[in-house]
Design an enzyme around this catalytic site. Sequence first.
Site, PDB file in Angstrom:
ATOM      1  N   HIS A  74      62.355   9.318  -4.616  1.00  0.00           N
ATOM      2  CA  HIS A  74      62.511  10.840  -4.298  1.00  0.00           C
ATOM      3  C   HIS A  74      62.514  11.168  -2.689  1.00  0.00           C
ATOM      4  O   HIS A  74      61.545  10.588  -2.106  1.00  0.00           O
ATOM      5  CB  HIS A  74      61.168  11.533  -4.863  1.00  0.00           C
ATOM      6  CG  HIS A  74      61.376  11.791  -6.535  1.00  0.00           C
ATOM      7  ND1 HIS A  74      60.887  12.939  -7.130  1.00  0.00           N
ATOM      8  CD2 HIS A  74      62.075  11.320  -7.234  1.00  0.00           C
ATOM      9  CE1 HIS A  74      61.283  12.865  -8.284  1.00  0.00           C
ATOM     10  NE2 HIS A  74      62.138  11.820  -8.360  1.00  0.00           N
ATOM     11  N   TYR A 203      55.543  21.779  -7.028  1.00  0.00           N
ATOM     12  CA  TYR A 203      54.203  22.346  -7.046  1.00  0.00           C
ATOM     13  C   TYR A 203      54.349  23.659  -7.048  1.00  0.00           C
ATOM     14  O   TYR A 203      54.861  24.125  -6.049  1.00  0.00           O
ATOM     15  CB  TYR A 203      53.594  21.591  -5.765  1.00  0.00           C
ATOM     16  CG  TYR A 203      53.152  20.118  -5.774  1.00  0.00           C
ATOM     17  CD1 TYR A 203      54.085  19.186  -5.477  1.00  0.00           C
ATOM     18  CD2 TYR A 203      51.886  19.396  -6.028  1.00  0.00           C
ATOM     19  CE1 TYR A 203      54.120  17.705  -5.418  1.00  0.00           C
ATOM     20  CE2 TYR A 203      51.754  18.292  -6.005  1.00  0.00           C
ATOM     21  CZ  TYR A 203      52.611  17.219  -5.780  1.00  0.00           C
ATOM     22  OH  TYR A 203      52.540  15.886  -5.721  1.00  0.00           O
ATOM     23  N   PRO A 293      43.726  14.772  -7.881  1.00  0.00           N
ATOM     24  CA  PRO A 293      45.375  14.206  -7.991  1.00  0.00           C
ATOM     25  C   PRO A 293      46.279  15.075  -7.254  1.00  0.00           C
ATOM     26  O   PRO A 293      47.249  14.692  -7.279  1.00  0.00           O
ATOM     27  CB  PRO A 293      45.444  14.193  -9.548  1.00  0.00           C
ATOM     28  CG  PRO A 293      44.448  15.520  -9.927  1.00  0.00           C
ATOM     29  CD  PRO A 293      43.468  15.539  -9.055  1.00  0.00           C
ATOM     30  N   LYS A 297      47.096  10.731  -4.540  1.00  0.00           N
ATOM     31  CA  LYS A 297      46.740   9.599  -3.603  1.00  0.00           C
ATOM     32  C   LYS A 297      45.928   8.467  -4.082  1.00  0.00           C
ATOM     33  O   LYS A 297      45.509   7.574  -3.618  1.00  0.00           O
ATOM     34  CB  LYS A 297      45.859  10.020  -2.371  1.00  0.00           C
ATOM     35  CG  LYS A 297      46.851  10.958  -1.301  1.00  0.00           C
ATOM     36  CD  LYS A 297      48.081   9.970  -0.707  1.00  0.00           C
ATOM     37  CE  LYS A 297      48.532  10.879   0.182  1.00  0.00           C
ATOM     38  NZ  LYS A 297      50.127  10.283   0.147  1.00  0.00           N
ATOM     39  N   TYR A 384      52.083  12.938   2.713  1.00  0.00           N
ATOM     40  CA  TYR A 384      52.609  12.813   1.382  1.00  0.00           C
ATOM     41  C   TYR A 384      53.227  11.588   1.435  1.00  0.00           C
ATOM     42  O   TYR A 384      52.973  10.962   0.304  1.00  0.00           O
ATOM     43  CB  TYR A 384      53.457  13.915   0.937  1.00  0.00           C
ATOM     44  CG  TYR A 384      53.914  14.086  -0.399  1.00  0.00           C
ATOM     45  CD1 TYR A 384      52.872  14.729  -1.110  1.00  0.00           C
ATOM     46  CD2 TYR A 384      54.923  13.430  -1.021  1.00  0.00           C
ATOM     47  CE1 TYR A 384      53.012  14.871  -2.679  1.00  0.00           C
ATOM     48  CE2 TYR A 384      54.972  13.497  -2.352  1.00  0.00           C
ATOM     49  CZ  TYR A 384      54.067  14.260  -3.111  1.00  0.00           C
ATOM     50  OH  TYR A 384      54.178  14.257  -4.530  1.00  0.00           O
TER      51      TYR A 384
HETATM   52  C1  PHB Z   1      52.034  12.733 -11.750  1.00  0.00           C
HETATM   53  O1  PHB Z   1      53.325  12.517 -12.063  1.00  0.00           O
HETATM   54  O2  PHB Z   1      51.095  12.459 -12.770  1.00  0.00           O
HETATM   55  C2  PHB Z   1      51.674  13.409 -10.748  1.00  0.00           C
HETATM   56  C3  PHB Z   1      52.480  13.756  -9.623  1.00  0.00           C
HETATM   57  C4  PHB Z   1      52.085  14.427  -8.228  1.00  0.00           C
HETATM   58  C5  PHB Z   1      50.889  14.478  -8.137  1.00  0.00           C
HETATM   59  C6  PHB Z   1      50.071  14.300  -9.318  1.00  0.00           C
HETATM   60  C7  PHB Z   1      50.388  13.597 -10.329  1.00  0.00           C
HETATM   61  O3  PHB Z   1      50.561  15.082  -6.947  1.00  0.00           O
END
Ligand code: PHB
Length: 389
Positions: A74, A203, A293, A297, A384
């Site tokens: 990505h 997000y 989460p 990280k 990130y």
């Molecule tokens: C996930 O795909 O489970 C996931 C992706 C990004 C995050 C947290 C979890 O920031």
Amino acid sequence: MTMRTQVGIVGSGPSGLLLSQILHKAGIESVILERRSRDYVEGRIRAGVIEQGAVDLLTSAGVGERMASQGLVHEGFDIALNGERTRVDLAGLTGGKTVTVYGQTEITKDLINARLDAGGTIIFEAGDVRPEGFEGASPVLSFTQDGARQELHCDFIAGCDGYHGVCRASFPDGEIRSFERVYPFAWLGVLVEAPPPSHELIYCRDTRGFALFSMRSTEVSRSYLQCAPDEDLNEWPDDRVFEELQRRLGDSATVAAGNVLEKSVTPMRSFVAEPLRYGRLFLAGDAGHIVPPTGAKGLNLAASDIYYLSNGLIDYYRNGNEGLLDTYSATALDRVWKAQRFSYYMTTLLHNTGGDGFDDKIKLAELRYTLGSESALESLAENYVGLPY
Ligand code: PHB
Ligand code: APR
């Protein structure tokens, strides 16, 4: 019965498995003691965004093949504020760096296969593991296997047994200090047999709360909704989850319904233990720290800990140098705290704390500022994709 190895590892999550695999490549023996069954360990659904540094480490450890063919690279993700999306161009903002979307569950399977194929020892369903003697030169891990008490003698113990493990709890009183923040919200996560709404992650910060649209493949989506820490899953039939996800996403994309493979509530916590070493016992991964989460990280910090710890052990066995083992805790914690800062920032920036007071206004202003500022986005992207090891 008594066994002997060089490094005794507690826990077969990503930390313990990766350490064992890297040590094996360097000709150092280890044995892993795992409380759960292999099926249980391989079935746990966890996060799935892997920094380039972790991808490189897994690849050099010889477990990058399936990730390279099935992982999704990505180059960016979206942040949506009340339905309006802004793209964070990770590659453009970081001079070409990317992340790979590949489930931690798959990494765990790849590592277990690699260890067992190479003749490595993982003792699953090891009961009542007790780290002993690590303040001196002869550590022992005692445990129960098939009803009988066993002893594993080793030079070092690696505590890779997660947040609820026994290793951190074995530090003598007063030799370890904890720093913690518990958030007043949690994530309701669903793994669904349906394509994600976009080919990149989204997000969302919405007046109804945070939502995240992620994936495990182009055909399997992984989505989360901000909820209460004690949210009752019985109140969330699948239809209600899909409806709420769509509301928080807005109308710029469509949430596809599908067969729900897993549904769970993840609590949100920031936690760091200091130091990560006492004598010949070392903590790595979730045993030493937990991140919420939001910044993705957790697994990546496990990888950087293991990078530093394996370097220390390899230098010790090859050259007799203890210098890198001595600096392990400080070096790993430096990176851990930077990732803690970022995870806290992402969490507080994107969640709705329910209030319409000053703090909430400040966070909204910070998010609007970030989305409109090239330098703020550069900093976000730099963190990130992962700070260097
Ligand atoms: C996930 O795909 O489970 C996931 C992706 C990004 C995050 C947290 C979890 O920031
Ligand atoms: N004895 C033996 N094994 C134990 C014990 C014990 N007393 N306690 C816990 N374990 C095992 C757990 O069953 C688990 O398999 O230790 C393992 C720890 O694995 P993880 O929790 O996955 O921790 P870690 O390997 O550090 O990986 C960190 O996993 O939890 C996620 O978000 C986290 O992505 C991060 C990554």
